[in-house]
Motif scaffolding. Structure first.
Motif, PDB file in Angstrom:
ATOM      1  N   HIS A 221       0.848  -1.078  -0.005  1.00  0.00           N
ATOM      2  CA  HIS A 221       0.069   0.172   0.075  1.00  0.00           C
ATOM      3  C   HIS A 221       0.604   1.138  -0.133  1.00  0.00           C
ATOM      4  O   HIS A 221       1.030   2.069   0.791  1.00  0.00           O
TER       5      HIS A 221
ATOM      6  N   ARG B 167      -3.228   7.676   5.387  1.00  0.00           N
ATOM      7  CA  ARG B 167      -3.407   7.326   4.030  1.00  0.00           C
ATOM      8  C   ARG B 167      -3.180   8.778   2.998  1.00  0.00           C
ATOM      9  O   ARG B 167      -3.685   9.680   3.349  1.00  0.00           O
TER      10      ARG B 167
ATOM     11  N   VAL C 234      -6.079   2.739  -0.172  1.00  0.00           N
ATOM     12  CA  VAL C 234      -6.617   1.986   0.911  1.00  0.00           C
ATOM     13  C   VAL C 234      -8.127   2.567   1.301  1.00  0.00           C
ATOM     14  O   VAL C 234      -8.034   3.864   1.666  1.00  0.00           O
TER      15      VAL C 234
ATOM     16  N   GLU D 102     -11.688   2.092   6.393  1.00  0.00           N
ATOM     17  CA  GLU D 102     -11.870   0.969   7.295  1.00  0.00           C
ATOM     18  C   GLU D 102     -10.644   0.153   7.523  1.00  0.00           C
ATOM     19  O   GLU D 102     -10.149  -0.327   8.306  1.00  0.00           O
ATOM     20  N   GLU D 103     -10.220  -0.067   6.194  1.00  0.00           N
ATOM     21  CA  GLU D 103      -8.780  -0.946   5.921  1.00  0.00           C
ATOM     22  C   GLU D 103      -7.625  -0.286   6.784  1.00  0.00           C
ATOM     23  O   GLU D 103      -6.819  -0.635   7.443  1.00  0.00           O
ATOM     24  N   LEU D 104      -7.528   1.361   6.276  1.00  0.00           N
ATOM     25  CA  LEU D 104      -6.484   2.132   6.954  1.00  0.00           C
ATOM     26  C   LEU D 104      -6.704   1.973   8.534  1.00  0.00           C
ATOM     27  O   LEU D 104      -5.623   1.498   9.204  1.00  0.00           O
TER      28      LEU D 104
ATOM     29  N   ARG E 155      -7.694  -0.431  10.251  1.00  0.00           N
ATOM     30  CA  ARG E 155      -7.545  -2.033  10.677  1.00  0.00           C
ATOM     31  C   ARG E 155      -5.877  -2.175  10.666  1.00  0.00           C
ATOM     32  O   ARG E 155      -5.334  -2.560  11.648  1.00  0.00           O
ATOM     33  N   ILE E 156      -5.163  -1.391   9.564  1.00  0.00           N
ATOM     34  CA  ILE E 156      -3.923  -1.648   9.565  1.00  0.00           C
ATOM     35  C   ILE E 156      -3.120  -0.938  10.828  1.00  0.00           C
ATOM     36  O   ILE E 156      -2.243  -1.224  11.365  1.00  0.00           O
TER      37      ILE E 156
ATOM     38  N   GLU F 291      -3.573  -2.995  13.612  1.00  0.00           N
ATOM     39  CA  GLU F 291      -2.334  -4.140  13.634  1.00  0.00           C
ATOM     40  C   GLU F 291      -1.239  -3.668  14.012  1.00  0.00           C
ATOM     41  O   GLU F 291      -0.239  -4.430  14.630  1.00  0.00           O
TER      42      GLU F 291
END
Length: 162
Positions: free
Chosen positions: A34, A132, A143, A146-148, A150-151, A154
């Motif tokens: 990404h 992002r 991205v 929601e994915e950002l 989550r990343i 994590e």
């Protein structure tokens, strides 16, 4: 672990002739999968003469002034500051929509943890910022929000002092 003085970060050793009691180090990197995701991690040794901001105060300060990420940031949720862990310590996490100066929209996830000058072990102020920047996507789909988030969560969960 290297025998000379310095700071170890994941996959990186930064040598330093400075005494550890003035440690102020940050590292920025991008994710290969990404290219639009920028990760910044900051480790600041707690000193007697620096302001003692709580995790939430530092979180608010970063969003409002320190990074200059754009012309506006809107934090998500009625109560945007959530409990988060970094280095196994409790801090504050927040997620926001960033309006850039050119009116484009991006996202950021921020976790701050207050250090403790009086702790028996080295307990620095820590900051993790995952952002992002769609303009850096190199032709890939940027991205999603929601994915950002989550990343960011994590990465925060994976940070541990060794």
């Amino acid at each position: 672990m290297p025998a000379r003085p310095g700071v170890c970060l994941p996959g990186l050793f930064i040598s330093s002739d400075q005494p550890d009691d003035v440690r102020n180090i940050g590292v920025t990197f991008r994710l290969k999968e990404h290219p639009d995701v920028l990760v910044f991690f900051h480790d600041l040794k707690v000193l007697k003469d620096q302001p003692k901001l709580t995790s939430r105060q530092k979180n608010e300060f970063v969003w409002t002034s320190e990074f200059g990420v754009g012309k506006a940031v809107k934090l998500h949720g009625a109560f945007p500051w959530k409990t988060a862990k970094l280095d196994g310590r409790e801090g504050v996490g927040s997620f926001g929509t960033i309006t850039r100066n050119d009116d484009s929209t991006d996202y950021g996830y921020l976790v701050t943890v207050q250090g403790d000058l009086d702790a028996a072990t080295d307990t620095p102020d820590l900051l993790l910022y995952v952002e992002r920047n769609a303009s850096a996507s190199q032709g890939k789909s940027p991205v999603a929000a929601e994915e950002l988030e989550r990343i960011g969560k994590e990465i925060a969960a994976s940070i541990k002092r060794r």
